[in-house]
Design an enzyme around this catalytic site. Sequence first.
Site, short mmCIF file in Angstrom:
data_model
loop_
_atom_site.label_atom_id
_atom_site.label_comp_id
_atom_site.label_asym_id
_atom_site.label_seq_id
_atom_site.Cartn_x
_atom_site.Cartn_y
_atom_site.Cartn_z
N TYR A 43 27.83 103.98 82.89
CA TYR A 43 28.39 104.64 81.72
C TYR A 43 29.70 103.94 81.29
O TYR A 43 30.63 103.83 82.10
CB TYR A 43 28.64 106.09 82.10
CG TYR A 43 29.50 106.95 81.22
CD1 TYR A 43 30.52 107.71 81.77
CD2 TYR A 43 29.27 107.07 79.85
CE1 TYR A 43 31.30 108.55 81.00
CE2 TYR A 43 30.05 107.91 79.06
CZ TYR A 43 31.07 108.64 79.64
OH TYR A 43 31.84 109.46 78.87
N ASP B 48 27.92 111.58 90.64
CA ASP B 48 28.00 112.20 89.32
C ASP B 48 26.60 112.71 88.99
O ASP B 48 25.70 111.93 88.70
CB ASP B 48 28.49 111.15 88.31
CG ASP B 48 28.68 111.73 86.92
OD1 ASP B 48 27.98 112.71 86.57
OD2 ASP B 48 29.49 111.19 86.16
N ILE C 186 25.69 114.95 86.58
CA ILE C 186 25.75 115.72 85.35
C ILE C 186 24.43 115.79 84.59
O ILE C 186 24.27 116.60 83.70
CB ILE C 186 26.86 115.25 84.39
CG1 ILE C 186 26.57 113.86 83.82
CG2 ILE C 186 28.22 115.28 85.09
CD1 ILE C 186 27.55 113.47 82.69
N LYS D 114 25.37 118.17 79.52
CA LYS D 114 24.05 117.57 79.36
C LYS D 114 22.95 118.56 79.68
O LYS D 114 21.97 118.68 78.97
CB LYS D 114 23.89 116.35 80.28
CG LYS D 114 25.04 115.39 80.21
CD LYS D 114 25.15 114.77 78.84
CE LYS D 114 26.40 113.92 78.75
NZ LYS D 114 26.61 113.40 77.41
#
Lengths: 474, 499
Positions: free
Chosen positions: B171, B256, B258, B295
């Site tokens: 990202y 992470d 998410i 998300k």
Amino acid sequence: MRLLSTKATCDTHGQGSSYFIGWEAYEKNPYDEVHNPKGIIQMGLAENQLSFDLLESWLEKNPDVSGFKRDGKSMFRELALFQDYHGLPSFKKALADFMSDIRGNKVTFDPNHMVLTAGSTSANETLMFCLAEEGDAFLLPTPYYPGFDRDLKWRTGVEIVPIQCTSSNNFQITEPALQQAYQDACKRNLRVKGVLVTNPSNPLGTTMSRSEMNLLVDFIKSQNDMHLISDEIYSGTVFSSPGFVSVMEVLKERNDLKDGDEIWNRVHVIYSLSKDLGLPGFRVGVIYSENDTVVAAATKMSSFGLVSSQTQYLLSAMLEDKKFTKNYIVENQKRLKRRQRMLVSGLKKAGISCLESNAGLFCWVDMRHLLHSNTFDAEIELWKNIVYKVGLNISPGSSCHCSEPGWFRLCFANMSEETLNLAMKRLKGFVVESTSTTQSHRSALFNASSKRNSLTKWVFRLSSRDHHRDQEER
Amino acid sequence: MCAPEATNLSMHKQLPFCTLKKQSLNMEILSKIATNDKHGENSPYFDGWKAYERNPFHLTKNPQGVIQMGLAENQLCFDLIEEWIRNNPKASICTPEGVHQFRDIANFQDYHGLQDFRNGMANFMSKVRGGRVRFDPDRILMSGGATGANELIMFCLADPGDAFMVPTPYYPAFVRDLCWRTGVQLIPVHCDSSNNFKITLPALEEAYQKAKEEKINVKGLIITNPSNPLGTTLDKDTLKSLVSFTNQKNIHLVCDEIYAATVFNTPSYVSVSEVIQEMENCRKELIHVICSLSKDMGFPGFRVGIVYSFNDTVVNCGRKMSSFGLVSSQTQHMLASMLLDENFVTKFLEESSRRLAERHDKFVKGLEEVNITRFPSNAGLFCWMNLKGLLEEQSFESELKLWRVIIHEVKINVSPGSSFNCSEPGWFRVCFANMDDETVDVALKRIRAFVGKEGTKKPLGFKRWRPNLRLSFSSSKFDHETVLSPHSPIPTSPLVRAT
């Protein structure tokens, strides 16, 4: 190799301070009129609980907002998706107008110079990240809000150097004190990046005078790389004269500054809705600056703590209602004034005076005459008695870095009138009892306290136990 | 006597002032952080965003505009949420049914967060992981979205100058979130398509040793699982090997997660929290998880970021740091009710998965019709498209050239692989969950046309669950509503939404 970061294992967050022992005591034994009438009354909490009814009645009259609707159409999707760090334009506009109203429209604010952050906690830290770094320092007049140690220093690496103020002139900032602070910083090899003041002051409850503000403007004018930050989060709590004068107004009034003078790039204002509207839970903070680079950088940084879109939406509708806000400001100030008077007269009955104040949610109370010696040890001793024996959680001046012992901050806007009356009654009882104490009792106290080796410093280190609601201590 | 006139402070902006002088003065009077560009927003990759902002697609009002496919948002299930909100007025502190709670909630700024909110989050996180893990509400820390959460964990684990390893592609905004104000640096661990972008032990070891040689202090490894931009989940063995690797090196593992609830196909999701339950002698104090509702539920505006750490000191310290980005109590309160509604959460997760699968399948089929392959994925809100065949030559210059063509001629904003630090050119991330079915059709038509085939084929008869759905954000832009979508006329940084 150290497993965690230095920040994780140091105590610059300031929560080891004695300040939080009182919180712990309160949490263990909170006063309740019905269920725990002998419990500890919370007077260490600078919250404004006096005017919720006004907000609630506004909500009742505006059902659309509650249903995420505007003109009957659901805004939910838009709000759920809205994460633009520029903020909801309608909210910023309404907030800018609200800030102007509070200043009697003597200054107006441009929404394009505003940055929204998650509370003033985040605003202060973010502004620090923009203006300073490790090796730098900001000068702060004492006494100051204990949370600044965390907000300004902890993750930024910036230092605070105190400008010592004393009761001899009602804790006003003097030029010698300012110069002394500057020298102190230099001796510590710190680069002074500017001055941060809270106006109205926490914990003093007073508005800053024009002469003090001009002194500070002169000071930063003399050095072309210093900033002046004015934390004006209590600006709406001014309930009597002299009225509130914002640093922006002072700057405008000066004859020696042309319009567009570069000094405008170095003066910044912090605001929040936590005190004026009593909404600390909603996390609404503002950085206001004429410096475009600061606004641009701070806006990007606000990604780390944006204001929830549903909260922006609710508050934009509320603050757009000018009739409501004008009425709210006036009524809120009236109630604060009345409540402050109650506290002051209650203290007077107990033979306790306080600094004359015209703002804030607290009084700066003089209990020097109750100390058994003019020391911070004695202050802490007195404070512990007040917390545990009298059952009042109040904030000792040493936790606010006050230069002289014996001062305490007492909050008055976070409880009912009955509770406040009870608190005053208890205090009076304690004072009566204290003053009729024999000399031997006093010296016994003194001996006992001097034996404790943990009292060499005014700050206590707490155990690793966590503490609730420590961030509400403004 | 006249009252002082109102001062419009914005006047000062317009009065004469030498810009250059101002800029250089700012360099002296502001911090390095404020004046460097480690926030990442000056990157040339934002041409795509700018093109979209100037000319946003609208099905009826601007059908020739640029379609936004660079935005990893989940817009597929708002109807379910809206229905829940309508049926649960008590969840709001503003409705007649809920206003009695207004003052307590408005007053609540305890950085522990509302107990119900933490219970609800723990419940939700557990359900997303199939109930195979239980989460302790007391370990749940709030932060300002996943953005805030990622920065917070860095502040807790690393000092300025320390480094975290991160597998590529990753990202783009990790540079801002993990490095900008923390002073931490990122060390890429190279993964490529030769073995399906697997994170291998040799690659990890190589990155680690290289850092050591350069006297860089490596504090940990951060992975995104499910992966952005790949859209894949890690298998149990890989996760175990990552835990072992980091344990053995005495460094942290930050996961992470998410996108955990965006898994729409097998293999089913395995979280690191599940894996460590099965590993004896695992050092849990080195494991930390990042979650968010941006998300999974499509709520980026509500700023719900969570740090879940198995390390007590981190929980303690992180909780204090969460003061800098607490979730609005109004939002905590609403979400607490929602997330504690077991039936709703179960139904939501199932339906969301189903719709994501449907949308993914539709999009992928469309790509396949013109022989565009994509990296097979089972999660996420995007596809990792392989456009190597369309490159003039296998270089990043060609990739950027192709990308500009896609933006300006095909008029679709996609994200080039190089912006994700991909080690090989030709990959593009294209998002599919932030629009309605009709827009997907238009996008596919344009892609088909670009690749050479005429798009006369009728789309298959997909069951339309939102027959009258229009792009909500563009409609508000054109209706001049005062509540603006992410796509307001004010130029906004793409990084706000470039996730």
